[in-house]
Design an enzyme around this catalytic site. Structure first.
Site, PDB file in Angstrom:
ATOM      1  N   SER A 446      39.985  38.157  36.198  1.00 20.37           N
ATOM      2  CA  SER A 446      41.369  38.602  35.281  1.00 20.37           C
ATOM      3  C   SER A 446      40.509  38.920  33.896  1.00 20.37           C
ATOM      4  O   SER A 446      39.671  39.998  33.832  1.00 20.37           O
ATOM      5  CB  SER A 446      42.028  37.356  35.053  1.00 20.37           C
ATOM      6  OG  SER A 446      43.297  37.780  34.328  1.00 20.37           O
ATOM      7  N   ASP A 498      48.188  43.482  43.256  1.00 24.65           N
ATOM      8  CA  ASP A 498      47.921  42.553  41.957  1.00 24.65           C
ATOM      9  C   ASP A 498      48.506  43.373  40.734  1.00 24.65           C
ATOM     10  O   ASP A 498      48.136  44.804  40.568  1.00 24.65           O
ATOM     11  CB  ASP A 498      46.321  42.528  41.761  1.00 24.65           C
ATOM     12  CG  ASP A 498      46.028  41.899  40.641  1.00 24.65           C
ATOM     13  OD1 ASP A 498      46.839  41.594  39.831  1.00 24.65           O
ATOM     14  OD2 ASP A 498      44.679  41.288  40.628  1.00 24.65           O
TER      15      ASP A 498
END
Length: 664
Positions: A446, A498
């Site tokens: 991330s 995602d």
């Protein structure tokens, strides 16, 4: 649907948003009215007790008041059900009904006070059933009043009195450019201040310094510019996301063209390379997940983690010189040891220090792969969120790179912080002194994946053989030139749909346009969209085929906006448009296209059922390119596909499948 205008200001609620809350309140009021009516009828001749006369008047007045409220609610719900999101004409009488309903709160408030006084009077000696009924009525009245006040606060728009970006045509034509410029400046400043106050309120628990104040202003400008040109209320956005999700599912169910299938068929050489990179990614994802410390370990081991950490951490306490930042009970370090399986002596440096633009990381020796691993933590605090949202672009100056490019400002500053630590504090020198033959590998998930990527670019000249594995990095990270440059040493791993891997300002603008378009052109009322959408998200089924104004239009006509779409955009004066056009001519785009770093591995879940999948999930992986992630996909898994445990599970599954194939 533009926001409802009441009392001379705009509110963050539409005229078609009263169906569901109004129906719920109507049900409560009907049950309440029936209960009070039965209570009054049964005890009609039994009000001779002390205080009974006041009780008789109270119940009779309450029956009449509730009947009036029920009538107003019926009218409110009925009118709110009419029309569509972009056609509020059939609901033009709703403000008058709403004013009537709000006026009825005054006698209800007075009646609630009278009931509370009567209940608290010790001289009242009527039948206990009647007293309990009045107590229940008083409590219900105050609960409804409190929830109404909370609802008003939620839908209050601080800019409601100022969100008029346009003036009547006759007036706007006579405006001098300086006057229109001042008007525009005042509106923008007000909107920025409102967003800045909201951000400060959300971050009230953290210590705020100059960096925070600069970030607050930058993020406030970002939100102000994104939301300034539409007149959508939150329920419109929810309806748009539901429609987009069902539209995407319908497109996914369509058979693919043969050319599209062939373009995803990799060569055997690329397949071999993919298998190697998947095995490496599965290994290094453990380090990226371990950087989250005890929150990740407890999340993945909810029943045993605390017991194991309490029993083991105190025996692995490092000295203060080898660890920075707060880890009072040694939970972070103990969790890292558990997740990675390394020994204490394998760690060169651990930092849990966390501020805006300064994120935790650790440096460790990986003897299995003969690598010095720098693992950067992802988003886990308000400071990290501020770093994520500092999405302005800045230049990245590199030596020996022909074409410099733009990068994400907040993530670049975080990479600069770790770079200074690694180089200026001699951390990497210390690591290579211990293991000079090892290679350098930088990993992160991330925010950590984005930071690791930019850090790898900064270290590339000093360490030409370094590798970087970025797991679920943010989409708006590198300009095209830098993204192409990183394909030689960075591998990005993206799972499914995602959201974060597709997040960039151009993609967000595209999502906004798609929401406006699909909402404006749907011919169903909003409450039907929301109810059918909730059923679809929870229980599945076939995507609903909502009729739209787009049906039957040719392809050329689809490129032109409809009147309904234009009604959902904030109308600006000609002076405003001229100012905007002039500013765009004299300056580059505020948010250029930014892309994912390096070569991209896209991991996709294979499952026959869309939701009720078995525990034994199969995954497939293929090389992909940045254009696949140029649009945000709406799905229940758009958040879960980003979680580190899901990424690790998918990579482990692929790695084990490859291992079993080799053994066969």
């Amino acid at each position: 649907m533009s926001g409802l205008v009441l009392f001379g200001r705009r509110w963050a609620i539409g005229s078609d948003d009263f169906v569901l809350p109004g129906a719920f309140e109507l049900f409560v009021r009907l049950v309440w009215w029936i209960g009070i009516f039965v209570l009054y009828t049964v005890h009609k001749g039994q009000f001779n007790c002390p205080g009974g006369g006041l009780l008789h008047s109270y119940l009779l007045g309450l029956i009449i008041l509730l009947a009036s409220i029920i009538c107003a609610l019926c009218a409110l719900v009925y009118v709110s059900m009419q029309g569509t999101i972009s056609n509020p004409g059939p609901r033009k009488s709703l403000p008058k009904i709403l004013y009537t309903r709000l006026l009825l709160y005054f006698p209800e408030f007075i009646w609630a006070v009278v009931g509370a006084v009567w209940v608290s009077d010790n001289s009242v000696q009527c039948e206990k059933t009647v007293i309990n009924g009045v107590i229940g009525t008083v409590i219900a009245s105050w609960i409804i009043i409190i929830f109404t006040v909370i609802g008003v606060v939620i839908v209050f728009d601080p800019l409601g009195g100022k969100k008029t970006f346009y003036l009547p045509d006759g007036v706007s034509r006579n405006l001098e450019s300086s006057q229109s410029g001042q008007l525009l400046y005042n509106v923008k400043s007000s909107a920025t201040r409102v967003w800045e106050k909201r951000i400060r309120l959300l971050c009230c628990c953290i210590v705020q310094d100059d960096d925070h104040r600069v970030a607050f202003t930058s993020i406030a400008e970002l939100f102000r510019s994104y939301f300034s040109d539409t007149d959508l209320v939150p329920s419109d956005i929810a309806a748009g996301l539901i429609l987009l999700h069902q539209e995407q599912d319908k497109m996914e169910n369509c058979p693919k063209e043969p050319e599209e299938v062939l373009c995803h068929s990799p060569s055997s050489l690329m397949t071999d390379d993919l298998d190697v990179e998947l095995e490496n990614a599965a290994h290094y994802m453990l380090f990226a997940a371990a950087a989250y410390g005890w929150p990740y370990y407890v999340y993945t081991n909810p029943y045993t983690a605390l017991c194991k950490l309490n029993g083991d951490c105190c025996r692995n306490r490092p000295t203060d010189s080898e660890i920075t930042g707060g880890d009072r009970h040694n939970f972070h370090f103990g969790s890292i040891l558990k997740i990675t399986g390394l020994q204490y002596r394998d760690f060169i440096h651990i930092s849990f220090h966390n501020k805006i633009y300064e994120i935790p990381f650790f440096v460790a020796l990986d003897h299995k792969k003969e690598a010095i691993v720098v693992a950067v933590r992802g988003t886990l605090s308000f400071e990290d969120i501020l770093t994520d949202l500092s999405a302005d672009c800045e230049d990245l100056t590199l030596e020996e790179v022909l074409e410099n490019g733009f990068v994400h400002k907040g993530i670049t500053q975080a990479a600069n912080y770790i770079y200074r630590k690694l180089i200026n504090d001699g951390i990497l020198n210390q690591a290579f002194t211990i293991a000079p033959e090892y290679k350098l590998v930088i990993v992160g998930h991330s925010l950590g994946g984005g930071t690791a990527s930019i850090l790898a670019i900064m270290l590339r000249n000093s360490f030409p053989m370094l590798r970087c594995y970025a797991f679920s990095p943010p989409g708006g990270l590198l300009s095209k030139s830098l993204a192409d440059y990183t394909k030689h040493f960075i591998v990005s791993v993206i799972v499914g749909k995602d959201l974060v891997a597709r997040l960039s300002m151009p993609n967000m603008e595209d999502l906004k346009r798609r929401i406006v378009r699909i909402v404006a052109n749907c011919n169903r009322p909003k409450y039907q969209i929301l109810l059918r959408g909730c059923w679809y998200e929870v229980f599945g089924g076939d995507p609903d085929d909502f009729p739209t104004e787009l049906d039957g239009r040719n392809q050329d006509a689809l490129t032109q906006p409809l009147l309904a779409e234009e009604s959902l955009m904030v109308h600006r004066s000609p002076s405003y448009n001229a100012l905007e056009e002039e500013s765009h001519l004299n300056s580059p785009p505020q948010y250029p296209h930014l892309y994912l770093p390096g070569k991209i591995i896209h991991v996709v879940e294979e499952c026959s059922s869309r939701r009720l999948c078995s525990s034994d999930i199969k995954y497939t992986a293929r090389w992909s390119n940045e254009t696949v992630f140029s649009s945000i996909l709406i799905s229940p898994k758009m958040i879960t596909d980003h979680m580190p445990d899901v990424v690790l599970k998918a990579l482990n599954s692929l790695s084990q499948e490859h291992g079993s194939c080799l053994s066969c």
